[in-house]
Motif scaffolding. Structure first.
Motif, PDB file in Angstrom:
ATOM      1  N   SER A 174      -5.591   3.460 -10.117  1.00 37.16           N
ATOM      2  CA  SER A 174      -4.241   3.312 -10.414  1.00 37.16           C
ATOM      3  C   SER A 174      -3.974   2.063  -9.582  1.00 37.16           C
ATOM      4  O   SER A 174      -4.335   2.037  -8.390  1.00 37.16           O
ATOM      5  N   ALA A 175      -2.876   1.409  -9.848  1.00 37.97           N
ATOM      6  CA  ALA A 175      -2.257   0.481  -9.055  1.00 37.97           C
ATOM      7  C   ALA A 175      -1.830   0.947  -7.401  1.00 37.97           C
ATOM      8  O   ALA A 175      -2.479   0.306  -6.686  1.00 37.97           O
ATOM      9  N   ARG A 176      -1.237   2.101  -7.537  1.00 39.56           N
ATOM     10  CA  ARG A 176      -0.897   2.735  -6.308  1.00 39.56           C
ATOM     11  C   ARG A 176      -2.259   2.943  -5.344  1.00 39.56           C
ATOM     12  O   ARG A 176      -2.269   2.570  -4.139  1.00 39.56           O
ATOM     13  N   GLN A 177      -3.055   3.503  -5.972  1.00 34.62           N
ATOM     14  CA  GLN A 177      -4.463   3.806  -5.308  1.00 34.62           C
ATOM     15  C   GLN A 177      -5.133   2.491  -4.792  1.00 34.62           C
ATOM     16  O   GLN A 177      -5.670   2.131  -3.748  1.00 34.62           O
ATOM     17  N   ALA A 178      -4.947   1.557  -5.788  1.00 41.81           N
ATOM     18  CA  ALA A 178      -5.582   0.206  -5.312  1.00 41.81           C
ATOM     19  C   ALA A 178      -4.836  -0.417  -4.331  1.00 41.81           C
ATOM     20  O   ALA A 178      -5.308  -1.141  -3.415  1.00 41.81           O
ATOM     21  N   GLU A 179      -3.402  -0.330  -4.303  1.00 43.88           N
ATOM     22  CA  GLU A 179      -2.610  -0.620  -3.020  1.00 43.88           C
ATOM     23  C   GLU A 179      -3.118  -0.050  -1.892  1.00 43.88           C
ATOM     24  O   GLU A 179      -3.626  -0.914  -0.852  1.00 43.88           O
ATOM     25  N   GLU A 180      -3.326   1.122  -1.594  1.00 46.28           N
ATOM     26  CA  GLU A 180      -3.772   2.198  -0.662  1.00 46.28           C
ATOM     27  C   GLU A 180      -4.823   1.566  -0.335  1.00 46.28           C
ATOM     28  O   GLU A 180      -5.384   1.500   0.731  1.00 46.28           O
ATOM     29  N   TRP A 181      -6.163   1.401  -1.014  1.00 44.52           N
ATOM     30  CA  TRP A 181      -7.510   0.979  -0.845  1.00 44.52           C
ATOM     31  C   TRP A 181      -7.527  -0.494  -0.262  1.00 44.52           C
ATOM     32  O   TRP A 181      -8.242  -0.908   0.362  1.00 44.52           O
ATOM     33  N   GLY A 182      -6.522  -1.409  -0.329  1.00 37.37           N
ATOM     34  CA  GLY A 182      -6.673  -2.753   0.091  1.00 37.37           C
ATOM     35  C   GLY A 182      -7.237  -3.584  -0.977  1.00 37.37           C
ATOM     36  O   GLY A 182      -7.510  -4.617  -0.871  1.00 37.37           O
TER      37      GLY A 182
END
Ligand code: T3D
Length: 265
Positions: A174-182
């Motif tokens: 998800s986009a949220r996960q992608a942001e958290e992962w960098g």
């Protein structure tokens, strides 16, 4: 100027180009025509001496679903397709041209980014995605490995395990996960898409373009450099920036306690 190619919309204002992938019915998957459209838009921008930035986005509910699979229909028995050709002629030059553009390339992922669509998004210098977007390393589902730089970008951005998991299992991130992962810079509310695009345009059109270009060069060079070599490179680039109009303007504006008016020179 604004130009509607067959599979891509392109406009250019204030030195900022915007490429909008425009085949929403197939989630903007890449056709040969789309590649040619993008090549033309990039050639236009590469020829400009007032260029200050590029934004890439797409129409509809998807960003890009990778290669258009209808252009890869199974061949008659006995014939085999050389998949290297499309990579050599289209995806590789596209990714390298985006990286070489001497201005920031911003991707606004407006929906699902799958296969080479995700790789091309990550080839951009900075990536935003709306909350409903997701990134899918869809390749394993059709018996392929991530390409268009996919095996370069992911491990550097999110590490080996996450890259492996995303690629082997083709699970959406998800986009949220992608942001958290960098993997991306910012996940934004879907409703903010247009206002964020307008704000990005303003930022690029009024930014210190030479400093942005040097920053991009230095950050990518760090992939291969030792600390010593990297600091030498920073020194060389900073020396060059010290001679620019924008540095002078930045210093004067600081002294006058006002916003700088950068010209990109
Ligand atoms: O071949 C070479 O040159 C080597 C290089 C390869 C690079 C690659 O990118 S390989 C990977 C190719 N891409 C994929 O495998 C992804 C295929 N698409 C999907 O898995 C799904 O569409 C998504 C997960 C991305 C989205 O799913 P969903 O349920 O939201 O949408 P959908 O219903 O699957 O798709 C909507 C329409 O777009 C649908 O058409 P229809 O049924 O409404 O007429 C679908 O067929 C079409 N579509 C989606 N992806 C592609 C596509 N049409 C052609 N090519 C596609 N890649």
């Amino acid at each position: 100027m604004a130009y509607e190619y067959q599979h891509v919309k392109f406009d250019y204002q204030d030195g900022v180009g915007r490429i909008t992938l425009n085949r929403p019915d197939t989630l903007n998957s890449f056709t040969q025509v789309m590649h040619e459209d993008i090549k033309a838009a990039l050639s236009f921008m590469e020829s400009r001496d007032d260029l200050r930035g590029l934004i890439i986005t797409a129409t509809g509910r998807g960003f890009c679903a990778g290669q258009d699979l209808s252009e890869r229909k199974p061949l008659p028995p006995g014939q085999k397709r050389d998949l290297g050709l499309g990579l050599e002629n289209n995806y590789r030059p596209l990714v390298l041209r985006l990286r070489a553009l001497p201005v920031p390339v911003v991707c606004m992922v407006n929906g699902v980014a799958a296969g080479a669509g995700a790789s091309v998004a990550l080839a951009c210098d900075i990536v935003f995605a709306v909350e409903s977007a997701k990134f899918i390393q869809a390749f394993s589902k059709i018996g392929l490995l991530p390409d268009a730089g996919g095996t370069h970008f992911w491990p550097r951005m999110v590490g080996t395990q996450r890259s492996m998991g995303a690629a082997l299992f083709a699970e959406p991130v998800s986009a949220r996960q992608a942001e958290e992962w960098g993997l991306i810079w910012r996940c934004i509310p879907d409703a903010d898409l247009e206002s964020r695009l307008a704000a990005l345009h303003e930022t690029l059109a009024n930014g210190p373009t030479r400093a942005y270009a040097a920053t991009k060069q230095a950050i990518y060079a760090s992939d291969a450099n030792t600390l010593e070599a990297q600091m030498d490179y920073e020194t060389q680039l900073q020396r060059e920036l010290g001679y620019t109009d924008d540095y002078l303007e930045g210093m004067v504006a600081f002294g006058e306690k006002r916003k700088p008016r950068f010209t990109g020179r």
